[in-house]
Write an enzyme that holds these catalytic residues in place. Structure first.
Site, PDB file in Angstrom:
ATOM      1  N   GLY A  88       0.287   4.306  -0.980  1.00 58.75           N
ATOM      2  CA  GLY A  88       1.213   5.334  -1.454  1.00 58.75           C
ATOM      3  C   GLY A  88       2.184   4.755  -2.459  1.00 58.75           C
ATOM      4  O   GLY A  88       1.871   3.769  -3.132  1.00 58.75           O
ATOM      5  N   SER A  89       3.354   5.349  -2.532  1.00 62.04           N
ATOM      6  CA  SER A  89       4.327   4.928  -3.539  1.00 62.04           C
ATOM      7  C   SER A  89       4.985   3.603  -3.154  1.00 62.04           C
ATOM      8  O   SER A  89       4.990   3.202  -1.984  1.00 62.04           O
ATOM      9  CB  SER A  89       5.413   5.995  -3.679  1.00 62.04           C
ATOM     10  OG  SER A  89       6.116   6.090  -2.459  1.00 62.04           O
ATOM     11  N   GLU A 128      -0.908  -1.017  -0.555  1.00 62.77           N
ATOM     12  CA  GLU A 128      -1.602  -0.531  -1.747  1.00 62.77           C
ATOM     13  C   GLU A 128      -0.657   0.467  -2.397  1.00 62.77           C
ATOM     14  O   GLU A 128      -0.699   1.644  -2.094  1.00 62.77           O
ATOM     15  CB  GLU A 128      -2.864   0.189  -1.245  1.00 62.77           C
ATOM     16  CG  GLU A 128      -3.972   0.269  -2.193  1.00 62.77           C
ATOM     17  CD  GLU A 128      -4.575  -1.081  -2.415  1.00 62.77           C
ATOM     18  OE1 GLU A 128      -4.244  -1.650  -3.462  1.00 62.77           O
ATOM     19  OE2 GLU A 128      -5.334  -1.554  -1.560  1.00 62.77           O
ATOM     20  N   GLY A 162       6.315   1.969   0.464  1.00 63.88           N
ATOM     21  CA  GLY A 162       6.065   0.574   0.851  1.00 63.88           C
ATOM     22  C   GLY A 162       7.356  -0.146   1.206  1.00 63.88           C
ATOM     23  O   GLY A 162       7.408  -0.927   2.162  1.00 63.88           O
TER      24      GLY A 162
END
Ligand code: UN1
EC number: 1.2.1.3
Length: 516
Positions: A239-240, A261, A244
């Site tokens: 995600g963004s 990721e 994270g």
């Protein structure tokens, strides 16, 4: 261009869910599944409480205790069955991806193909989870490395790859001996429930334990319960970068493992020797495809000054002919943005780009608002920027392509120019994917070298998006450093044990130590 009538879409969705075996639809549920195609709600489902997440993790952990002792090739049989079911239901699941995530038909189907491919890879891998034998410094000793199942894997995924990201994690985790608890984006709950129905059926068919795969639905509270649970050995989060930053310290605080990721800000360097026909095709797919909502979407072009005008003219011409509309209609190439917030991000970024001296060369407007006021279709935007300013440094999850130039039209030092392009290329916080378009072998190799692209993925004469699952997928810097899918990414889902065996009658100590 007509947008599918919403009632038809609901009817279509309900029959797809039926065929895929999804039973969790609840008219009184607190979570509405929405379609970005029309902007309307489809059906309702119930979200989980934090306490329920705990119970689901307990059940997953119990399943782990049995699954870790199941031989890996037998575990592979479950993933094989999942791959067969995905083949059987490809059309329905692909269509559901289009309805819920707004991807055009071939991309919805392509996502399911990506799932099938990772299942194939994982099945083969289930016989190849190999460790090393290491030369011992002591006589009569043998050293080796074994890879053991790790534990429950928590998967957090985003709306834009609502099924494939789960499968990259789940297919590997399951053959590696790990149950999966999945928190999908609250924007794509139906596709998650569909995957869950298929994997449950696969488990039933092969007689695998229950609770090897579960879905937990809800917003941040549900995600936090999953992330904070010490029985979740690995948290794999896609995600963004903002997400994270919230997840990583919580997992680190309990010494859990992380696979991140996160955002990309992927670029293409276009050099004077580039084959412009191929370059334009590569750029348009990577920048405008998926309405700019891939983490691998092309967001920056760094083009040599001598070819910049020609390249911009050609991209602008291609953008002018892109069919924008319902992703369910054949022929559409650009579907909707996921929601209003995403549209706001697009509009704000374009305002900032203009304020930073940018010129919008193509696109940049919302379309079809009169046909569906709650759906957000936009024209992919091409923006020429004087410098790589603040807005270019940020990942805006929408189809905006910034073009910057390097070198000068009459330059005489191509190597220095190329290094200038590389410096610009790497001068962003993210490091996911990258590409160079060139027919010059020196430039191509320099781009791939240690002094070249600093990204996890670096391509030559291919745009940055659309990676195959055979390679390790992921990136550096704010992208988070994780690697998923192919190559040796499976190791993240296992724990390594180093074993030394003494088959002699002596007890020599390492490093020549004498003790008694
Ligand atoms: C993502 O956008 O989260 O390389 C993943 C690609 C796809 C995966 C994208 N295979 O574009």
């Amino acid at each position: 261009m007509t947008l599918t009538a919403h009632d038809d879409l609901v009817a279509r969705t309900t029959s797809i869910l039926d065929r895929l075996g999804v039973t969790a639809i609840d008219p009184d549920g607190d979570l509405a599944a929405r379609s970005p195609v029309t902007g309307g709600d489809l059906v309702r489902v119930r979200s989980h409480s934090a306490a329920e997440v705990g119970e689901i993790v307990t059940a997953a952990h119990d399943a782990f205790l049995a699954w870790r002792e199941t031989p890996a090739p037998v575990r592979g049989a479950l993933v094989r069955e999942l791959g067969l079911l995905l083949r059987e239901h490809k059309a329905d699941l692909g269509a559901l991806v289009s309805v819920e995530a707004g991807k055009i038909r071939s991309e919805g189907l392509g996502e399911v193909q990506e799932m099938i491919d990772i299942c194939d890879l994982a099945v083969g891998l289930s016989r190849q989870l190999t460790g090393l034998t290491i030369a011992s410094e002591r006589p009569g000793h043998r050293m080796m490395e074994q890879w053991h199942p790790l534990g429950v894997v928590g998967v957090i995924s985003a709306f834009n790859f609502p099924v494939a990201v789960w499968s990259w994690n789940a297919a590997l985790a399951l053959v590696c001996g790990d149950p999966v608890v999945w928190k999908p984006s609250e924007k794509t709950v139906l596709t998650a429930l569909a995957c869950q129905a298929l994997v449950t059926e696969a488990a039933r068919r092969v007689g695998a334990p229950e609770h090897l795969s579960s879905v937990v639905l809800g917003t941040a509270e549900v995600g936090e319960a999953l992330v904070d649970d010490h029985r979740v050995a690995l948290v794999s989060a896609t995600g963004s970068t903002r997400m994270g930053r919230a997840v990583a310290p919580r997992v680190a605080a309990r010494f859990g493992k992380l696979l991140l990721e996160l955002g990309g800000n992927n670029a293409a360097i276009v050099t004077p020797s580039a084959d412009l026909d191929l370059t334009v095709r590569g750029i348009v797919f990577s920048a405008a495809g998926t309405a700019g909502q891939r983490c691998t979407t092309l967001r920056r072009v760094i083009v040599h000054a001598s070819v910049a005008d020609e390249l911009c003219r050609r991209i602008a011409a291609a953008y002018g002919t892109l069919p924008i509309g319902s992703p369910l209609d054949d022929g559409t190439l650009v579907g909707p943005l996921i929601d209003a917030a995403s549209y706001q991000g697009y509009a704000d970024a374009l305002d900032k780009a203009r304020a930073n001296g940018g010129t919008v060369l193509a696109g940049g407007e919302r379309v079809l608002a009169d046909e569906a006021a709650d759906a957000y279709y936009v024209q992919p935007a091409l923006v020429r920027m004087p410098t790589q300013s603040e807005i270019v440094q940020a990942e805006t999850f929408a189809p905006i392509l910034y073009v910057m130039t390097y070198g000068s039209a009459d330059s005489t030092d191509p190597a220095r120019d190329f290094d200038e392009a590389l410096a610009m290329h790497n001068d962003v916080p993210q490091g996911l994917s990258s590409s160079v378009f060139t027919l010059n072998v020196r430039e191509a190799e320099r781009f791939l070298s240690a002094a070249g692209s600093d990204c996890g993925i670096a391509n030559v004469n291919i745009g940055p998006s659309g990676a195959e699952i055979g390679g390790a997928f992921g990136g550096e810097k704010e992208t988070g450093g994780g690697r998923e899918s192919g190559s040796d990414a499976w190791r993240a889902y296992m724990r390594r044990a180093t074993n030394t065996v003494n088959y002699s009658t002596e007890l020599p100590l390492a490093q020549g130590v004498e003790f008694g």
